[in-house]
Design a protein around this motif. Structure first.
Motif, PDB file in Angstrom:
ATOM      1  N   SER A   7      43.856  28.686  40.904  1.00 11.47           N
ATOM      2  CA  SER A   7      42.654  29.395  40.465  1.00 11.47           C
ATOM      3  C   SER A   7      42.426  29.419  38.962  1.00 11.47           C
TER       4      SER A   7
ATOM      5  N   LEU B  66      39.003  30.132  36.300  1.00 14.17           N
ATOM      6  CA  LEU B  66      38.881  31.493  35.781  1.00 14.17           C
ATOM      7  C   LEU B  66      39.407  31.551  34.352  1.00 14.17           C
TER       8      LEU B  66
ATOM      9  N   ALA C  70      39.035  36.111  29.915  1.00 14.98           N
ATOM     10  CA  ALA C  70      39.613  37.401  30.272  1.00 14.98           C
ATOM     11  C   ALA C  70      40.014  37.460  31.741  1.00 14.98           C
ATOM     12  N   ASN C  71      39.214  36.882  32.627  1.00 12.06           N
ATOM     13  CA  ASN C  71      39.550  36.948  34.057  1.00 12.06           C
ATOM     14  C   ASN C  71      40.845  36.201  34.360  1.00 12.06           C
TER      15      ASN C  71
ATOM     16  N   ARG D  73      43.796  38.305  33.145  1.00  9.83           N
ATOM     17  CA  ARG D  73      44.130  39.410  34.052  1.00  9.83           C
ATOM     18  C   ARG D  73      44.920  38.899  35.249  1.00  9.83           C
ATOM     19  N   LEU D  74      44.511  37.749  35.760  1.00 15.52           N
ATOM     20  CA  LEU D  74      45.211  37.174  36.904  1.00 15.52           C
ATOM     21  C   LEU D  74      46.641  36.805  36.524  1.00 15.52           C
TER      22      LEU D  74
ATOM     23  N   ASP E 195      44.301  39.199  24.372  1.00 11.07           N
ATOM     24  CA  ASP E 195      43.473  39.471  25.543  1.00 11.07           C
ATOM     25  C   ASP E 195      42.006  39.322  25.181  1.00 11.07           C
TER      26      ASP E 195
ATOM     27  N   ALA F 293      39.476  40.147  26.746  1.00 12.35           N
ATOM     28  CA  ALA F 293      38.687  41.338  27.096  1.00 12.35           C
ATOM     29  C   ALA F 293      38.718  42.386  25.992  1.00 12.35           C
TER      30      ALA F 293
END
Length: 336
Positions: A167, A171, A174-175, A178-179, A269, A271
């Motif tokens: 994945s 992605l 930020a996504n 997070r993963l 990060d 985000a």
């Protein structure tokens, strides 16, 4: 679960593969097994400081020798997850034979070896050691330990890492981060569970784990100190320091290391890219900006703002990595 398409592109020969693993991981001795020609292919995806490699190669032995450890020190942690074939991981006096779906962790700061008796396909995840919230000697107790797919936690954690490799290319930013963090949290659960199996037989080690958990939950408190930790656990500060010293760490040093590591993660990060650096540092208990900046530069060799800029994310890519000629590698190095 392992529905990866074959890696495409020209294969590395043995000389090119040795250069490739040195550039991608750390310097390693790689020796082919068998009479046939050696071949290897790989792809790579980077999300912040976490890298995911998908590797296919013929039979070989890979070694991180004491000489290579001394010559090229590294704090990189590697996780192998076997997709096809078998892999024998050896480190710290233990050996783990991995079958498809199994994973193991090993530490590039110490010698290790990997043995592949036949052609193999595997995933390798790399990240800085600081992402694991456990002392180095505790980590050494779980290296080269097989975590089978068919175990209670393995049925959750191992497929997650396979899905992560699938994945991350879709992605970025930020996504994806997070993963990746979720994957590292799951890995910590796996390692902590393995470590805690021996804790009931050792009250001092159990006390250490309780205090480490307590520290991690209070890092945002600027008043966190050896005295407050000792009081919370109803022991003297002398006893507290003695327990930590048994593991080669100090209380103040551990608090500082964990705070800086959390700050470093937040600076990388995407985000949190708009959050002021001073606010991030204060969130983790370092409320004096000048003091924090000196600590960060001393620890990581860059100012916080330089580090944040250097780790700004590019779109993730998982393109196969072709062999690199020596003159092309020299040119690339000159541009870094």
């Amino acid at each position: 679960m392992f529905d990866f398409p074959p890696l495409e592109g020209a294969a590395f020969g043995i000389a090119a593969w040795r250069r490739e693993v040195a550039a991608s991981f750390v310097p390693l001795d790689v020796h082919p097994l068998g009479d046939g020609p050696f071949w290897a292919r790989s792809s790579r995806t980077d999300v912040g400081e976490v890298s995911v490699f998908r590797i296919e190669h013929s039979a070989s032995i890979v070694a991180r020798t004491p000489k290579l450890v001394r010559r090229s020190p590294s704090d990189l942690i590697k996780v192998s997850l076997q997709l096809e074939g078998e892999e024998l991981v050896e480190q710290d006096g233990r050996a783990a034979l991995l079958h498809p779906g199994d994973l193991a962790i090993y530490d590039t700061s110490r010698p290790y070896s990997l043995r592949f008796e036949g052609s193999t396909s595997l995933l390798v995840f790399t990240f800085p050691r600081g992402y694991l919230d456990i002392p180095r000697d505790e980590l050494a107790a779980v290296t080269a330990t097989a975590f089978p797919l068919e175990s209670p936690l393995g049925r959750v954690v191992n497929p997650f890492f396979v899905g992560l490799a699938h994945s991350l290319t879709e992605l970025p930013g930020a996504n994806g981060q997070r993963l990746a963090r979720t994957g590292l949290d799951l890995l910590m659960t796996l390692l902590s569970t393995q470590l805690q199996q021996g804790v009931p037989r050792d009250p001092r080690r159990q006390l250490l784990h309780e205090m480490l958990d307590s520290i991690d939950g209070r890092l945002e408190d600027p008043e966190l100190s050896p005295a407050t930790i000792a009081s919370a656990h109803f022991i003297s500060t002398r006893h507290l320091h003695a327990v930590f010293a048994e593991h080669g760490i100090t209380v103040a040093g551990w608090i500082r290391e964990r705070r800086l590591e959390h700050i470093r993660r937040d600076l990388a990060d995407a985000a949190l890219a708009d959050v002021p650096i001073a606010r991030i540092a204060a969130r983790w208990g370092l409320v004096n900006p000048a003091h924090f900046s000196r600590l960060f530069r001393t620890t990581f060799g860059q100012s916080p703002s330089e580090y944040r800029s250097a780790t700004a994310l590019e779109p993730a890519s998982s393109a196969p990595r072709p062999p690199v000629l020596a003159d092309e590698r020299r040119t690339a190095s000159s541009l870094r």
